[in-house]
Every structure is written in C-alpha cells, then in structure tokens.
Design a protein around this motif. Structure first.
Motif, PDB file in Angstrom:
ATOM      1  N   LEU A 178       0.763  -1.127  -0.289  1.00  0.00           N
ATOM      2  CA  LEU A 178       0.079   0.324   0.096  1.00  0.00           C
ATOM      3  C   LEU A 178       1.305   1.220   0.209  1.00  0.00           C
ATOM      4  CD1 LEU A 178      -2.503  -0.992   2.839  1.00  0.00           C
ATOM      5  CD2 LEU A 178      -3.069  -1.415   0.406  1.00  0.00           C
ATOM      6  N   GLU A 179       0.479   1.604  -1.482  1.00  0.00           N
ATOM      7  CA  GLU A 179       1.515   3.108  -1.219  1.00  0.00           C
ATOM      8  C   GLU A 179       0.377   4.666  -1.088  1.00  0.00           C
ATOM      9  OE1 GLU A 179       5.119   4.067  -1.096  1.00  0.00           O
ATOM     10  OE2 GLU A 179       3.764   6.386  -1.165  1.00  0.00           O
ATOM     11  N   LYS A 180       0.944   5.506  -0.695  1.00  0.00           N
ATOM     12  CA  LYS A 180       0.294   6.563  -0.375  1.00  0.00           C
ATOM     13  C   LYS A 180       0.269   7.449  -1.383  1.00  0.00           C
ATOM     14  CE  LYS A 180       3.585   9.949   2.143  1.00  0.00           C
ATOM     15  NZ  LYS A 180       3.973  10.581   3.748  1.00  0.00           N
ATOM     16  N   ALA A 209       7.856   4.927  -5.340  1.00  0.00           N
ATOM     17  CA  ALA A 209       9.815   5.610  -5.040  1.00  0.00           C
ATOM     18  C   ALA A 209       8.956   6.697  -5.122  1.00  0.00           C
ATOM     19  CB  ALA A 209      10.730   5.432  -6.348  1.00  0.00           C
ATOM     20  N   ASN A 210       8.448   7.046  -3.935  1.00  0.00           N
ATOM     21  CA  ASN A 210       7.560   8.714  -3.786  1.00  0.00           C
ATOM     22  C   ASN A 210       8.867   9.702  -3.108  1.00  0.00           C
ATOM     23  OD1 ASN A 210       5.495  11.122  -4.043  1.00  0.00           O
ATOM     24  ND2 ASN A 210       5.127  10.132  -1.417  1.00  0.00           N
ATOM     25  N   SER A 211      10.011   9.402  -2.318  1.00  0.00           N
ATOM     26  CA  SER A 211      10.681   9.505  -1.786  1.00  0.00           C
ATOM     27  C   SER A 211      11.470  10.747  -2.468  1.00  0.00           C
ATOM     28  CB  SER A 211      11.219   9.555  -0.900  1.00  0.00           C
ATOM     29  OG  SER A 211      10.797   8.941   0.388  1.00  0.00           O
ATOM     30  N   ILE A 212      11.622   9.503  -3.429  1.00  0.00           N
ATOM     31  CA  ILE A 212      12.878   9.992  -4.642  1.00  0.00           C
ATOM     32  C   ILE A 212      12.385  10.995  -5.394  1.00  0.00           C
ATOM     33  CG2 ILE A 212      14.316   9.324  -6.604  1.00  0.00           C
ATOM     34  CD1 ILE A 212      14.704   6.470  -5.016  1.00  0.00           C
ATOM     35  N   HIS A 230      10.227  12.953  -4.323  1.00  0.00           N
ATOM     36  CA  HIS A 230      10.139  14.200  -4.219  1.00  0.00           C
ATOM     37  C   HIS A 230      12.097  14.482  -4.009  1.00  0.00           C
ATOM     38  CE1 HIS A 230       6.349  13.922  -3.083  1.00  0.00           C
ATOM     39  NE2 HIS A 230       6.129  15.203  -3.512  1.00  0.00           N
ATOM     40  N   TYR A 231      13.037  14.570  -4.152  1.00  0.00           N
ATOM     41  CA  TYR A 231      14.096  15.196  -3.606  1.00  0.00           C
ATOM     42  C   TYR A 231      14.205  16.106  -4.949  1.00  0.00           C
ATOM     43  CZ  TYR A 231      16.748  10.515  -2.861  1.00  0.00           C
ATOM     44  OH  TYR A 231      17.034   9.443  -1.933  1.00  0.00           O
ATOM     45  N   PRO A 232      15.034  17.578  -4.756  1.00  0.00           N
ATOM     46  CA  PRO A 232      15.933  18.165  -5.606  1.00  0.00           C
ATOM     47  C   PRO A 232      15.677  17.482  -7.106  1.00  0.00           C
ATOM     48  CG  PRO A 232      17.060  18.440  -3.936  1.00  0.00           C
ATOM     49  CD  PRO A 232      16.289  16.791  -4.128  1.00  0.00           C
ATOM     50  N   PHE A 262      22.606  11.034  -7.032  1.00  0.00           N
ATOM     51  CA  PHE A 262      23.543  10.378  -5.475  1.00  0.00           C
ATOM     52  C   PHE A 262      24.451   9.887  -5.523  1.00  0.00           C
ATOM     53  CE2 PHE A 262      18.844   9.068  -7.350  1.00  0.00           C
ATOM     54  CZ  PHE A 262      18.339   8.782  -6.289  1.00  0.00           C
ATOM     55  N   PHE A 263      24.510   9.959  -3.612  1.00  0.00           N
ATOM     56  CA  PHE A 263      26.104   9.593  -3.777  1.00  0.00           C
ATOM     57  C   PHE A 263      26.641   8.351  -3.915  1.00  0.00           C
ATOM     58  CE2 PHE A 263      23.103   9.808   0.078  1.00  0.00           C
ATOM     59  CZ  PHE A 263      23.832   8.159   0.366  1.00  0.00           C
ATOM     60  N   SER A 264      25.079   7.248  -4.710  1.00  0.00           N
ATOM     61  CA  SER A 264      25.169   6.062  -4.228  1.00  0.00           C
ATOM     62  C   SER A 264      25.919   5.748  -6.422  1.00  0.00           C
ATOM     63  CB  SER A 264      24.660   5.497  -4.111  1.00  0.00           C
ATOM     64  OG  SER A 264      24.407   5.512  -2.746  1.00  0.00           O
ATOM     65  N   SER A 265      26.388   4.879  -6.865  1.00  0.00           N
ATOM     66  CA  SER A 265      26.726   4.309  -7.974  1.00  0.00           C
ATOM     67  C   SER A 265      25.596   3.189  -8.279  1.00  0.00           C
ATOM     68  CB  SER A 265      28.684   3.569  -8.024  1.00  0.00           C
ATOM     69  OG  SER A 265      27.830   3.050  -7.040  1.00  0.00           O
TER      70      SER A 265
HETATM   71  C1  LIG Z   1      18.667  14.184  -1.212  1.00  0.00           C
HETATM   72  C2  LIG Z   1      18.522  12.770  -1.107  1.00  0.00           C
HETATM   73  C3  LIG Z   1      19.552  11.983  -1.479  1.00  0.00           C
HETATM   74  C4  LIG Z   1      20.381  10.702  -1.302  1.00  0.00           C
HETATM   75  N1  LIG Z   1      20.833   9.681  -1.957  1.00  0.00           N
HETATM   76  C5  LIG Z   1      20.633   8.359  -1.543  1.00  0.00           C
HETATM   77  C6  LIG Z   1      22.077   7.909  -2.274  1.00  0.00           C
HETATM   78  O1  LIG Z   1      22.894   8.389  -3.505  1.00  0.00           O
HETATM   79  N2  LIG Z   1      21.947   6.552  -2.091  1.00  0.00           N
HETATM   80  C7  LIG Z   1      21.211   6.034  -1.101  1.00  0.00           C
HETATM   81  O2  LIG Z   1      21.560   4.797  -0.361  1.00  0.00           O
HETATM   82  N3  LIG Z   1      20.264   6.596  -0.197  1.00  0.00           N
HETATM   83  C8  LIG Z   1      20.196   8.470  -0.615  1.00  0.00           C
HETATM   84  N4  LIG Z   1      19.406   8.888   0.359  1.00  0.00           N
HETATM   85  C9  LIG Z   1      18.743   8.284   1.121  1.00  0.00           C
HETATM   86  C10 LIG Z   1      16.726   7.207   0.572  1.00  0.00           C
HETATM   87  O3  LIG Z   1      15.807   8.031  -0.263  1.00  0.00           O
HETATM   88  C11 LIG Z   1      16.302   6.882   1.672  1.00  0.00           C
HETATM   89  O4  LIG Z   1      16.976   5.735   2.608  1.00  0.00           O
HETATM   90  C12 LIG Z   1      15.488   5.251   0.836  1.00  0.00           C
HETATM   91  O5  LIG Z   1      14.574   6.371   0.455  1.00  0.00           O
HETATM   92  C13 LIG Z   1      14.679   4.610   1.966  1.00  0.00           C
HETATM   93  O6  LIG Z   1      14.106   3.819   0.897  1.00  0.00           O
HETATM   94  P1  LIG Z   1      12.946   3.580   1.745  1.00  0.00           P
HETATM   95  O7  LIG Z   1      12.133   2.687   1.108  1.00  0.00           O
HETATM   96  O8  LIG Z   1      13.029   3.339   3.389  1.00  0.00           O
HETATM   97  O9  LIG Z   1      12.043   4.753   2.010  1.00  0.00           O
HETATM   98  P2  LIG Z   1      11.244   5.655   0.985  1.00  0.00           P
HETATM   99  O10 LIG Z   1      12.296   5.187  -0.086  1.00  0.00           O
HETATM  100  O11 LIG Z   1      11.493   6.842   1.412  1.00  0.00           O
HETATM  101  O12 LIG Z   1      10.065   5.280   0.683  1.00  0.00           O
HETATM  102  C14 LIG Z   1       9.039   4.949   1.197  1.00  0.00           C
HETATM  103  C15 LIG Z   1       7.703   4.839   0.874  1.00  0.00           C
HETATM  104  O13 LIG Z   1       6.532   5.005   2.125  1.00  0.00           O
HETATM  105  C16 LIG Z   1       4.893   5.757   1.568  1.00  0.00           C
HETATM  106  N5  LIG Z   1       4.251   5.709   2.979  1.00  0.00           N
HETATM  107  C17 LIG Z   1       4.845   6.190   3.776  1.00  0.00           C
HETATM  108  N6  LIG Z   1       3.648   6.661   4.981  1.00  0.00           N
HETATM  109  C18 LIG Z   1       2.606   5.703   4.061  1.00  0.00           C
HETATM  110  C19 LIG Z   1       1.440   5.558   4.716  1.00  0.00           C
HETATM  111  N7  LIG Z   1       1.020   5.926   5.825  1.00  0.00           N
HETATM  112  N8  LIG Z   1       0.736   4.795   3.864  1.00  0.00           N
HETATM  113  C20 LIG Z   1       1.412   4.295   3.113  1.00  0.00           C
HETATM  114  N9  LIG Z   1       2.628   5.028   2.146  1.00  0.00           N
HETATM  115  C21 LIG Z   1       3.518   5.483   2.972  1.00  0.00           C
HETATM  116  C22 LIG Z   1       5.780   6.840   0.590  1.00  0.00           C
HETATM  117  O14 LIG Z   1       5.522   7.481  -0.138  1.00  0.00           O
HETATM  118  C23 LIG Z   1       6.736   6.213   0.227  1.00  0.00           C
HETATM  119  O15 LIG Z   1       6.849   6.119  -1.332  1.00  0.00           O
HETATM  120  C24 LIG Z   1      18.889   9.688  -0.222  1.00  0.00           C
HETATM  121  C25 LIG Z   1      18.273  11.331   0.856  1.00  0.00           C
HETATM  122  C26 LIG Z   1      17.702  12.017   0.115  1.00  0.00           C
HETATM  123  C27 LIG Z   1      16.821  13.081   0.952  1.00  0.00           C
END
Ligand SMILES: Cc1cc2nc3c(=O)[nH]c(=O)nc-3n(C[C@H](O)[C@H](O)[C@H](O)COP(=O)(O)OP(=O)(O)OC[C@H]3O[C@@H](n4cnc5c(N)ncnc54)[C@H](O)[C@@H]3O)c2cc1C
Length: 332
Positions: A32-34, A38-41, A43-45, A50-53
């Motif tokens: 279930l995704e709100k 890849a919603n967080s990505i 919303h990145y700039p 990325f810092f990762s390859s």
């Molecule tokens: C600018 C920036 C650059 C980055 N560069 C790197 C990099 O180079 N290398 C690296 O390894 N990491 C990097 N990161 C960190 C990386 O983005 C996060 O560690 C990563 O996104 C974590 O993945 P995740 O799946 O745990 O969470 P997220 O990617 O944050 O995914 C969580 C998901 O859950 C959803 N969600 C949240 N709450 C709810 C809810 N109540 N119901 C349903 N859905 C919900 C969100 O919409 C989202 O899609 C960077 C972060 C930023 C901000």
C-alpha cells in the motif's frame, strides 16, 4: 474486510525489495503506497545526483545501468518504475495507511485512497517500509510555518536575484546552496556546527568551500535560529544576536521516520538512539509479526541506513516469514 497474508506499507526501494524477496519465497504480498512508487525520490531536488553508484541502488537483482558514475534522480525513478513493472509485485498506489491495530493475533490495516475510499485489510504479517522523508525535522521557532519557509528544495530558478537563507550544514543544505548560487540567488548558510559537517560528501565540499572563500556564498557557523519573520531571520551566533534579510528560507535540517504506528503496536523505541527495537537477523520488531524495512529502522541518525544497506532488509524479512510459515507458526 479484505484478507491478505503480508502487507507492506510503502513502495520505496526497501518496500519494493521486500516485496520481491517475499514473492520469490512464494508469497503474494500487497504494497500500500500513499503516493506512487519511489515517492521519496520523486520529491528529491529535481536535478539531484545520488551519492551511490547505480549498482548499489539495485533491488531484486534487476540491473541498474547508468552511463554516469553516480545516477541522477530521473534515472532512479525510471529504474524503480521498471522494477515495479517487471517484478509484477502488487502495488496499490494513492492509498494511505491510516491505522494498524492487532485483533486476535491478526493485524487490521486501515487505509484511505486519494478518492476518499476507506479499506480495511486483515493480515498476518505487516512490514513497515515508510521511510523518513515525509517528516522534516523542525527548528521549533516562531515563523517556521510562514509560506516563504520550506523544508524541501526542488529547483533554483525561482530564487534568481532573491535573498535566500539556508539553515543547516549537511548534504541537503550544501547541495541546495550550490544550486541556488549557480542560479543567481544571494545565498547565506546558517549552521549550528562550528566547522563543516563530516558527513558532507568529499567531492561536494571543495566546490562549496571555494564558493565560500570567493565570497559567492556567506557561511556562518555556531548559529542558532531564534525567529523567522516575513522579512528576516533572527539568530544568535556565539551569544551575539543578529538578523539577516531573507526573501526565502530553506530549513534543510534533516528528516525523521514516523514511529507512531510502531509505538501504538507496542514496538519499543530506544530513547537515546530513537531506534525501534528490531532483531537484526530478521528485522522483526519486539511485536510478533511486525517487521520494519529500510530507513525507518534508523533512529535519530538516519545517515546509518539508506538504500545501499536498507535494500538487504527484504531478504531477512522474507526468510523469517517463510521460516515461520514452514514451522507452522500461526500468530496468536
Ligand atoms: C536528497 C537525497 C539524496 C539521497 N541519496 C542517496 C544515495 O545516493 N544513496 C542512498 O543509498 N540513499 C540516498 N538517500 C537516502 C534514501 O533516499 C533513503 O534512505 C531511501 O529512500 C530509503 O528507502 P525506504 O524504502 O526505506 O523509504 P522511502 O524511499 O522513503 O519510501 C517510503 C515510502 O513509504 C510511503 N509511505 C509513507 N507513509 C505511508 C503510509 N502511511 N501509507 C502508505 N505509504 C506510505 C512513502 O510515500 C514512500 O514512497 C538520499 C536521500 C535524500 C533526501
């Protein structure tokens, strides 16, 4: 009531990886995704590198090829969409989980779609992969909620010829400062640290430092913010009070996971580190059949878990759930 075996909350890289690993063990998990994959990505700039390859961002063994040394946001969005499509994991987008509760050993997952439809699922296992990017850290000062103050930076163009104050001194702050200066903004960075943060990526720091040394960006250390008004940012620097004009303010001081759901389910959060209790071999919390995947496992220091290492949580979770099922262990 919709019956499911495993529900994963969040379709970020770590939620996707968990779903794929579970699928490979014969489960049909539902994500279930709100928002969308890849919603967080998303919303990145916009022009974030990325810092990762790219190979370190791969999930489910799907290759991520980039011609660049480090991929850009858009390439990663294409990659994770491809992973979602090819893996055929079940994802219900635009459906926000609003509550999770335990009833007789099953979990009731309540959700609401963007169109206002409410669903209730029952699931034996729930995996929280909700990340941290939705919850910015706050300065906790008057004026923080004014419309010209933001905790997210997208693009520099609108800030041409504007006085921009950035609060913070880690990667997000430094990256934004460089882009804003390039687009002709008058940039001042106010940072509470006494020197550059050790976490600033080593290939970014020299670029930033040379802009500071050449007077293109003003960098002030040892600053604590006191108040923001429509015109100024008021601060204290080593006991001396001052203020600076700001047309726009970016408070780039990090993000934190939302642990409310976990706490409501009885998951212990370590007071000092802010980390939820988790068995590192399985990623199961101290609440039976509640798992966490990805950066939600980090405490206050979310530089410890990111995609590079959080992507491996899925395999541990899938192994654990498969072992439980094999052992015929039924929740409750
Ligand atoms: C600018 C920036 C650059 C980055 N560069 C790197 C990099 O180079 N290398 C690296 O390894 N990491 C990097 N990161 C960190 C990386 O983005 C996060 O560690 C990563 O996104 C974590 O993945 P995740 O799946 O745990 O969470 P997220 O990617 O944050 O995914 C969580 C998901 O859950 C959803 N969600 C949240 N709450 C709810 C809810 N109540 N119901 C349903 N859905 C919900 C969100 O919409 C989202 O899609 C960077 C972060 C930023 C901000």
């Amino acid at each position: 009531m919709i019956k499911e075996e495993v529900i994963i909350i969040g379709a970020g890289p770590c939620g996707l990886s968990t779903a794929i690993e579970l699928q490979r063990k014969g489960f049909e998990p539902l994500i279930l995704e709100k928002n969308n994959v890849a919603n967080s990505i998303f919303h990145y700039p916009t022009h974030q590198t990325f810092f990762s390859s790219s190979e370190k961002l791969e999930v489910g063994d799907f290759p991520f090829i980039s011609e660049r040394q480090k991929p850009q946001r858009n390439e990663a969005l294409t990659y994770y969409r491809m992973v979602a499509e090819r893996s055929k994991v079940r994802i219900q987008s635009y459906e926000t989980v609003t509550n999770v509760s335990e009833v007789n050993g099953e979990y009731l997952v309540h959700s609401e779609t963007d169109k206002g439809k409410e669903n209730i699922y029952s699931a034996k296992y729930v995996v929280f992969a909700t990340g941290y990017y939705g919850q910015p850290n706050e300065l906790d000062v008057e004026g923080e909620n004014l419309p010209h103050v933001s905790h997210y930076f997208k693009e520099a163009h609108p800030f041409f010829n504007q006085d921009v104050v950035i609060v913070g001194g880690k990667n997000s702050a430094v990256d934004a400062a460089i882009e804003l200066e390039k687009a002709g903004a008058n940039v001042t960075v106010l940072y509470r640290g006494s020197e550059y943060s050790k976490s600033v990526k080593p290939w970014i720091l020299p670029v930033f430092d040379s802009l500071v040394k050449n007077g293109k960006i003003s960098m002030l250390f040892d600053v604590s913010i006191e108040k923001i008004t429509t015109e100024n940012v008021f601060y204290d620097q080593n006991g001396v009070k001052a203020d600076i004009h700001a047309d726009f303010v970016f408070a780039m001081i990090g993000y934190h996971p939302n642990k409310t759901f976990l706490m409501d389910l009885g998951v212990t959060i370590d007071e000092e580190s802010g980390r939820p209790y988790v068995n590192p071999d399985t990623m199961e919390t101290n609440t039976n059949n509640i798992y966490i995947s990805g950066v939600i496992a980090a405490g206050y220091n979310n530089n410890e878990i990111f995609i590079e290492n959080g992507r491996y949580h899925g395999k541990l979770i899938a192994d654990s759930i498969a072992n439980k099922q094999e052992a015929g262990e039924v929740n409750g």
